[in-house]
Scaffold this motif. Structure first.
Motif, PDB file in Angstrom:
ATOM      1  N   THR A 101      -9.556   4.319  -3.022  1.00 12.05           N
ATOM      2  CA  THR A 101      -8.202   3.787  -3.242  1.00 12.05           C
ATOM      3  C   THR A 101      -8.063   3.418  -4.711  1.00 12.05           C
ATOM      4  OG1 THR A 101      -8.118   2.842  -1.006  1.00 12.05           O
ATOM      5  CG2 THR A 101      -6.572   1.947  -2.565  1.00 12.05           C
TER       6      THR A 101
ATOM      7  N   ASP B 274      -6.606   6.520   3.869  1.00  9.35           N
ATOM      8  CA  ASP B 274      -6.162   5.362   4.636  1.00  9.35           C
ATOM      9  C   ASP B 274      -6.910   5.281   5.969  1.00  9.35           C
ATOM     10  OD1 ASP B 274      -4.316   3.097   4.878  1.00  9.35           O
ATOM     11  OD2 ASP B 274      -3.449   4.233   6.542  1.00  9.35           O
TER      12      ASP B 274
ATOM     13  N   GLN C 286      -2.070  -1.025  -3.734  1.00  6.78           N
ATOM     14  CA  GLN C 286      -3.131  -0.066  -3.423  1.00  6.78           C
ATOM     15  C   GLN C 286      -2.478   1.297  -3.182  1.00  6.78           C
ATOM     16  OE1 GLN C 286      -5.250  -1.534  -0.013  1.00  6.78           O
ATOM     17  NE2 GLN C 286      -6.088  -3.294  -1.099  1.00  6.78           N
TER      18      GLN C 286
ATOM     19  N   ARG D 183      -3.368   5.327  -1.979  1.00  4.46           N
ATOM     20  CA  ARG D 183      -4.352   6.272  -1.450  1.00  4.46           C
ATOM     21  C   ARG D 183      -3.658   7.334  -0.605  1.00  4.46           C
ATOM     22  NH1 ARG D 183      -7.003   1.190   1.497  1.00  4.46           N
ATOM     23  NH2 ARG D 183      -6.046   1.200   3.549  1.00  4.46           N
TER      24      ARG D 183
ATOM     25  N   ARG E 139       0.854  -1.183   0.000  1.00  6.65           N
ATOM     26  CA  ARG E 139       0.000   0.000   0.000  1.00  6.65           C
ATOM     27  C   ARG E 139       0.894   1.239   0.000  1.00  6.65           C
ATOM     28  NH1 ARG E 139      -3.673  -0.858   4.446  1.00  6.65           N
ATOM     29  NH2 ARG E 139      -4.753  -2.189   2.953  1.00  6.65           N
TER      30      ARG E 139
ATOM     31  N   HIS F 167      -6.594   0.617  -7.126  1.00 14.81           N
ATOM     32  CA  HIS F 167      -6.157  -0.779  -7.048  1.00 14.81           C
ATOM     33  C   HIS F 167      -5.501  -1.162  -8.373  1.00 14.81           C
ATOM     34  CE1 HIS F 167      -8.866  -2.532  -3.655  1.00 14.81           C
ATOM     35  NE2 HIS F 167      -8.578  -1.262  -3.423  1.00 14.81           N
TER      36      HIS F 167
ATOM     37  N   CYS G 180      -1.609  10.245  -5.899  1.00 15.56           N
ATOM     38  CA  CYS G 180      -2.011   8.835  -6.096  1.00 15.56           C
ATOM     39  C   CYS G 180      -1.830   8.457  -7.567  1.00 15.56           C
ATOM     40  CB  CYS G 180      -3.477   8.636  -5.682  1.00 15.56           C
ATOM     41  SG  CYS G 180      -3.789   8.896  -3.933  1.00 15.56           S
TER      42      CYS G 180
END
Length: 704
Positions: free
Chosen positions: A325, A347, A340, A342, A284, A327, A293
């Motif tokens: 998020t 989060d 992932q 974010r 992540r 993916h 992001c």
């Protein structure tokens, strides 16, 4: 899952005394109100013990400790401390209100179980009292949650502590509580966006429900722990270097192995073993701003080959529970790793869900809790519980209206389910659909990404034979409501036709006889109750004799049996036939149209039959307790799978008459026998483990 939360749970598991529990809670939050609540709870629960032998008060104090992880509000934590006082002691909710205030009292009231069923609750006499109490308590909790969603957060923390201490209970209770946790409470945690609670509850329930499967995954992950850690560390270091090189500075990269239950679901969905799962590993990336992001995603895709089919953008289109998020899944040498991406706020939102908006001031999407308001709280209590569980325990899909509004539906939902999501009137008057601009039926199953347009007419249309094909509780509820009204109308019409078939007189005279015997309000009962039919015939016959209306002698009602159909009439019947316009199945409500010496059987809600009703007969299915069924399921193409399935059916008390394995597929067809009263329960248990292709009674008209 957050390390600090796992550490807290480990500490909680080892607490055995009241003093230890109090110390742990006060380390997290220490105010005069909390201290007062602790002292009161200790006094109220004095002498009470849990099944483990520990002081009962340890439980509510530790529930409050878990709750304090998700909320700093002392009223919420106080309510958690007191959540069992009204239920398990002599103190009333009014006492709680006077001592701790209305806010705390309302939360405690929402969490208090229903111990006694009052007559005013209108519970059916056939109900299982224990199940009914559970269902009523569940409904009460959800109703309280509409006013204050914090009720549900406390309840989830309560359930988590119960799951942590489940070892003290006998196996049958462990399984029952674990099943309820998986079917009801983990979906609620998911809908509130609290993945920290959801993942914990799922893994704990999985451990008790399927201990062998849990153990296999546990052994495999522990055996390969070092290997996985090395691969994750190597991949994490690569990402960190690449992001720094591109100028990103303030970020975190976390790595993890997917949690046990999500691994098990993947194995089940794909029909593969754990050794065959390629993406057990995940990392992540957490950054400051949403734009970062997408910059990070570009870095990942330019340096690692992505699986495009696995890319999802939940930032641009958040999930209904507020989850945001990016993916993606990428190749790294021989490994496949889920990534992932974010922001820090996203989060917190993903881990804490709706509770994050109490702990932090976040600029993220709030979970949509409209699903709570949409529940049909005026439905029969047991039907409500089943419908609610059906809605909660389902994977979601996201579809769009032509204006690109998003709608979240359970997997398997139809176009008609979607119509009811938009508005009740649209569902009631729907006549067709366009999916991705192509014409489709209202029973077409939707999939994520579909753009759906509903075509409506001017009339409300009951679709009574479709109810079992619908997936959402709202669609089922609204159609049941329409069908109850339609059934009243049909039954009245059918009752007149049955009497017309017996007495051979016109409808005007027949209605006059019914009115003279004060039967106008109850006449439709003869459609379902053969004894009442016989009584009505006698009463009408008596009145006819008084009025000299008799020009025939035979009104002797006889029973005729044709296979699994019973007919009551005074006419000679030589045969029956099933009309293929409506396909009635064993157990469906049916009607019998009288055609000289033959009876034509239709589904009670058949539109063609309704138009043709003139003279009819009383018909019903002949029911035996033990019924035979045809069952077709898909089995995995693995050694021992059939033996495992046979063993599974035996444990459910099912007798197997025959087995036929498909040569061209993995389908297994069986003829089985069991108590028909257990049909819904057994069907659900089989569906939880296997993919059911067909499950019908051998008595269905179209199976001979």
């Amino acid at each position: 899952m957050r390390e600090d939360f796992l550490h807290l749970l480990e500490t909680i598991k080892h607490i055995k005394s009241t003093d230890e529990a109090v110390r742990l809670l006060l380390l997290r939050i220490n105010t005069p109100l909390i201290n007062e609540a602790i002292e009161f709870a200790i006094k109220a629960h004095q002498g009470q013990k849990r099944k483990s032998g520990e002081d009962y008060v340890i439980h509510p104090i530790l529930v409050a400790t878990i709750t304090s992880y998700f909320s700093d509000d002392e009223n919420v934590i106080t309510a958690a401390i007191l959540h069992d006082v009204v239920e398990d002691t002599n103190y009333t909710i009014y006492y709680i209100k006077d001592k701790f205030g209305e806010n705390v009292a309302n939360l405690v009231e929402g969490l208090t179980k229903i111990v006694e069923i009052r007559q005013s609750s209108l519970v059916p006499s056939t109900s299982n009292e224990k199940l009914t109490k559970s269902a009523m308590t569940f409904r009460k909790m959800l109703l309280a949650s509409i006013a204050d969603i914090r009720v549900l957060v406390i309840k989830l923390c309560d359930r988590l502590h119960n799951m942590l201490t489940l070892d003290a209970l006998p196996p049958h209770k462990q399984k029952r509580i674990a099943e309820e946790t998986l079917v009801v409470y983990t979906p609620i945690a998911h809908r509130l966006g609290i993945s920290t609670l959801k993942n914990c509850l799922e893994d704990l329930a999985f451990k008790y429900l399927l201990p062998e499967e849990y153990k296999k995954i546990d052994v495999y992950l522990k055996k390969h722990k070092e290997e996985f850690r090395l691969r994750l560390n190597e991949f994490t270091q690569k990402i960190q270097k690449l992001l720094l090189k591109e100028g990103l500075k303030d970020f975190e990269v976390k790595s993890r192995i997917k949690h046990y239950y999500s691994i098990f679901l993947k194995m089940q969905r794909k029909g593969i073993s754990i050794e065959e799962i390629l993406d057990l590993l995940a990392v992540r990336i957490i950054v400051n701003e949403p734009i970062e992001c997408y910059e990070s995603l570009g870095v990942i895709h330019l340096n690692f080959r992505p699986l495009i089919s696995r890319f999802k953008d939940y930032i641009a289109i958040p999930k209904e529970n507020g989850y945001q998020t990016l993916h993606t899944t990428v190749y790294d040498g021989n490994s496949i790793i889920e990534v992932q991406i974010r922001t820090f706020d996203m989060d917190k939102n993903a881990e804490f869900g709706i509770a994050a908006h109490w702990k932090y001031k976040l600029n993220t999407a709030l979970p949509n809790v409209k699903w709570l308001e949409d529940m049909k709280f005026d439905e029969d209590i047991e039907d409500f519980y089943e419908l609610a569980k059906n809605d909660l325990f389902s994977e979601d899909i996201v579809v769009y209206s032509p204006k690109f509004e998003t709608f979240t539906l359970p997997r398997g939902a139809t176009a008609l389910d979607f119509a009811y999501m938009i508005h009740t009137d649209i569902g009631n008057k729907a006549i067709g659909a366009y999916i991705n601009k192509e014409k489709a039926t209202l029973l077409t199953t939707l999939k994520t990404g579909d753009i759906v347009r509903i075509v409506t007419g001017n009339e409300v249309i009951p679709r009574c034979s479709w109810i079992e094909s619908l997936k959402t509780s709202k669609a089922k509820y609204e159609q049941k409501k329409l069908c109850r009204q339609k059934e009243k109308e049909i039954n009245k019409k059918l009752a007149l036709a049955i009497l017309k078939g017996i007495f051979d007189i016109n409808e005007i005279k027949l209605r006059a006889l019914i009115k003279a015997n004060y039967l106008c309000d109850s006449i439709s009962k003869i459609v379902e109750d053969k004894n009442f039919l016989k009584d009505v015939v006698k009463r009408l016959y008596k009145t006819m004799r008084k009025r000299n209306l008799l020009y025939f002698k035979n009104i002797n009602i006889k029973e005729h049996e044709f296979g699994n159909i019973r007919i009551l009439t005074n006419k000679q019947i030589s045969d029956i036939s099933f009309n293929y316009c409506c396909h009635p199945k064993f157990g469906d409500k049916i009607l019998g149209l009288l055609k000289k010496r033959e009876v034509e059987i239709h589904h009670r809600f058949c539109n063609n039959a309704e138009k043709k009703i003139d003279k009819a007969v009383f018909v019903e299915w002949i029911r035996n307790t033990q019924n035979r069924y045809f069952l077709v399921v898909t089995l995995q193409n693995k050694k021992g799978e059939l033996a495992k399935f046979i063993s599974f059916l035996s444990r459910l008390g099912i007798f197997i008459h025959s087995i036929n394995l498909g040569k061209e597929s993995n389908n297994c067809k069986m003829e089985i026998e069991f108590d028909s009263k257990e049909f819904n329960n057994i069907k659900q248990k089989i569906a939880n483990e296997y993919n059911i292709i067909e499950f019908i009674s051998t008595k269905d008209a179209y199976n001979g």
